[in-house]
Write a protein that holds these residues in place. Structure first.
Motif, PDB file in Angstrom:
ATOM      1  N   UNK A 195       6.056  -3.997   4.820  1.00 53.12           N
ATOM      2  CA  UNK A 195       6.112  -4.691   3.531  1.00 53.12           C
ATOM      3  C   UNK A 195       5.100  -5.841   3.518  1.00 53.12           C
ATOM      4  N   UNK A 196       4.736  -6.253   2.301  1.00 50.42           N
ATOM      5  CA  UNK A 196       3.905  -7.436   2.142  1.00 50.42           C
ATOM      6  C   UNK A 196       2.424  -7.246   2.381  1.00 50.42           C
ATOM      7  N   UNK A 197       2.000  -6.011   2.593  1.00 49.68           N
ATOM      8  CA  UNK A 197       0.577  -5.762   2.795  1.00 49.68           C
ATOM      9  C   UNK A 197       0.066  -4.794   1.734  1.00 49.68           C
ATOM     10  N   UNK A 198      -1.233  -4.562   1.710  1.00 50.34           N
ATOM     11  CA  UNK A 198      -1.825  -3.689   0.692  1.00 50.34           C
ATOM     12  C   UNK A 198      -1.204  -2.291   0.757  1.00 50.34           C
ATOM     13  N   UNK A 199      -0.787  -1.806  -0.383  1.00 50.22           N
ATOM     14  CA  UNK A 199      -0.194  -0.476  -0.455  1.00 50.22           C
ATOM     15  C   UNK A 199       1.259  -0.423  -0.048  1.00 50.22           C
TER      16      UNK A 199
END
Length: 264
Positions: free
Chosen positions: A177-181
């Protein structure tokens, strides 16, 4: 004179011992009763998911809910998550005296993965929220590792494993979670928690009977509607790509099941 004085003090002594005995007896009985009630509450919290569905949904036995959240150090739930799940469950259950939260951290164990037996041992050693009077206790444990039953193709984000118990795989949630994509941490946590709370409330066909047949024949205890919160993929990382389009909601069939079993 001395004999009478001795007799007086002897009688007073005997009376004192007798009164102390009564106090000790009454206190002992009270404490034994408390212990018995506590042991019964702990025993009652070690049943299968869905068994307490009506107790959670209705007000016939319990008027309030205490939700205890314990997380291993470094893996707290987002405050937004806690607010969302509280707001989500409140209109579904009949608890006129409301919901209280108890949140605390526990020491990290530091294992790469955990077996179901180990997860339950951690809960047993730390949980404090159990049924008391008209208050029902529910427990969420956030772990610092993975589930030992994960595979290369399927990985658990969380699961309901007792009638009032949920385990979240905090490390897995944090990494995905919390990253690109990937969805936000709060959205991912909230989706998984709401799904598992749905299982504790008896969905699907797990303690809350189906008003209309909607159980997925290939993935039992889950809804056959792929847009529903209780669809099977919500428990796995397959849901990653869709969560940020909006957290899935319970469909009409699932809502009807909850209402039929004592929910609002």
């Amino acid at each position: 004179m001395q004999n009478k004085l001795f007799e007086k003090y002897y009688i007073h002594f005997i009376r004192s011992i007798f009164l102390l005995g009564l106090i000790f007896f009454a206190t002992s009985c009270f404490k034994d009763s408390e212990v018995d009630e506590r042991l019964e509450s702990i025993k009652a919290a070690k049943r299968s998911p869905g068994v307490s569905a009506n107790e959670i949904l209705s007000s016939s036995k319990f008027q309030s809910l205490e939700l205890e959240i314990q997380y291993m150090e470094g893996y707290p739930l987002s405050e937004t998550t806690i607010t969302k799940i509280t707001d989500w469950i409140t209109p579904l259950i009949n608890k006129p005296l409301g919901i209280t939260l108890k949140i605390s951290s526990i020491p990290t164990v530091g294992q790469d993965d955990y077996s179901l037996t180990e997860i339950r041992e951690i809960e047993d050693n730390n949980r404090t929220a159990y049924n008391t009077g008209d208050k029902l206790g529910m427990y969420i444990l956030v772990l610092d590792g993975y589930f030992d039953q994960d595979s290369d193709t399927e990985a658990s984000l969380g699961f309901a494993h007792r009638n009032t118990s949920i385990a979240l795989l905090g490390k897995r949630l944090k990494e995905n979670s919390g990253s690109f994509g990937r969805p936000s941490k709060s959205n991912l946590e909230t989706t998984v928690l709401e799904h598992e709370l749905g299982h504790l409330m008896g969905l699907v066909n797990l303690g809350s009977g189906m008003v209309s047949d909607h159980e997925d024949g290939e993935n039992l205890k889950h809804c056959d509607n792929e847009d529903c919160l209780m669809y099977w993929e919500v428990e796995t990382r397959s849901i990653f790509s869709s969560v940020d389009n909006g957290i899935p909601t319970l469909d009409e069939n699932c809502l009807n099941d909850l209402k039929a079993n004592g929910g609002k």
